[in-house]
Enzyme design. Sequence first.
Site, PDB file in Angstrom:
ATOM      1  N   ASP A 108       0.808  -1.224   0.000  1.00 22.38           N
ATOM      2  CA  ASP A 108       0.000   0.000   0.000  1.00 22.38           C
ATOM      3  C   ASP A 108       0.843   1.277   0.000  1.00 22.38           C
ATOM      4  O   ASP A 108       0.303   2.371  -0.049  1.00 22.38           O
ATOM      5  CB  ASP A 108      -0.967   0.016   1.189  1.00 22.38           C
ATOM      6  CG  ASP A 108      -0.271   0.186   2.533  1.00 22.38           C
ATOM      7  OD1 ASP A 108       0.975   0.145   2.575  1.00 22.38           O
ATOM      8  OD2 ASP A 108      -0.971   0.332   3.545  1.00 22.38           O
TER       9      ASP A 108
ATOM     10  N   TYR B 211      10.835   4.618   1.685  1.00 21.61           N
ATOM     11  CA  TYR B 211      11.702   3.585   2.260  1.00 21.61           C
ATOM     12  C   TYR B 211      13.148   3.676   1.779  1.00 21.61           C
ATOM     13  O   TYR B 211      14.028   3.047   2.382  1.00 21.61           O
ATOM     14  CB  TYR B 211      11.137   2.193   1.954  1.00 21.61           C
ATOM     15  CG  TYR B 211       9.984   1.818   2.856  1.00 21.61           C
ATOM     16  CD1 TYR B 211      10.195   1.124   4.045  1.00 21.61           C
ATOM     17  CD2 TYR B 211       8.678   2.171   2.531  1.00 21.61           C
ATOM     18  CE1 TYR B 211       9.145   0.795   4.876  1.00 21.61           C
ATOM     19  CE2 TYR B 211       7.619   1.842   3.357  1.00 21.61           C
ATOM     20  CZ  TYR B 211       7.855   1.154   4.533  1.00 21.61           C
ATOM     21  OH  TYR B 211       6.813   0.830   5.365  1.00 21.61           O
TER      22      TYR B 211
END
Length: 440
Positions: free
Chosen positions: A172, A263
């Site tokens: 997601d 990330y």
Amino acid sequence: MRESHIITIAGAGSARVPALVGTLVNYKERFPLSKIIFYDIDNERMGLMEDYDRLVLKCFYPECEVVFTTDEDEAYRETDFVFCQMRVGKTAMRSLDEKIPLRYGLVGQETCGPGGFAYGMRSLGAMKHMVEKVRSYSKDTWILNYTNPAAIVALGLDKMFPEDRRILNLCDQPFSLMKSYAKILGVPQEKLRARYFGLNHFGWFTELKDTDGNDHFDTLRTYLRDHDFQPFNAEQRSKSWLDTYVRVNKYMKFIDEYIPTTYLQYYMFPEEIAAESDPAYTRADESRDSREKEVFEVCAKAKGRDSMEGLEMLTNSVFGNLMVEVAESIAYDLNREFIVLVRNDGIIGNFEPDAIVEVAGTIGKDGAKGYPFGDISPYYKGLMEGQYAYELLTVEAFLEQDYTKALKALILNRSVVDPSKAKAVLDDLMEANRDYWTLK
């Protein structure tokens, strides 16, 4: 009226499930259900939310049959979709994934670096068992996998079940980022279309247009380079999550041609992040003391009630919406656009054909299809080749129980690099995970 379906929620002890139930209620006209099977091996944890889940469905979805079970045969014997979100080892093992690397000044994170390696090794065994059990009953059931770390799990499942076209791995994060971009730009999310490439938790947006043909990429890129990035729901996020968005701005001070996923911070600034981390209190603790605590408190209020009056209806506009919209797109062959995880097979022309890449694409009755991207430049190719080698060696280490391949994987990981630290953290993780995986 659309045809209704049976779904199994595997990992129904997750604190995300009550919000998923709320999303299923909100989407009942778009994705109607005749039965929901809640399955978890931990009946005590699942039971903390059962009263709430049953009450919501009784009040808003009385036509839907509800089953709670710890019997995997009952869970998988007759179902059209498995919504899978396992956390093997639960919060206790997540806490070790995050804390053990910090002993060596390494990133302590559940999906990236050594912690992601350990979690991936645990997830692969459980996912292999689950797929085999589901397939013992039906080759047609769709497995929508949300189990992390998605990059390792997706690649491992592709190696173990290469002909299975009804396993779809989901993340997601791109969906959430698109929601944040829409808020920054003042454009409805459903109108935005992205061009994107990478590996899961390791990718870049390269274009962003709307369905009217307006190009928003330069506006967004300039904004994120020159301003701190705030997610669309910043007021609901903990400080550690907000910090991950801020470092998008830091990365783009160096290289701003594309917009990175959040990330990437763990691979670009690992020493800084490790130094800032508290080895006694990591995100696992933060999640337990905030989001999980709040969900369990809401759910506890449902005990003995016959109505939802005065009780909050939990929903999730990212995780829940993504999973249900993907199932809807498959069930009714809508071929809607998503950021998808698929075998490369030439999508990125100059990259490994067997890699599981993350790109813009569509999802319909035949699963996910990625849009052709073309070749990538040496900088991105180099980064992705190193990360893919880490992912592949991790999967091979699991399949072959090979210590040397595991060590090579961690040395290749940009958040580790140092062989001495790689060996030390691997040995500690192997000891902590001895009930889940072994290496020789």
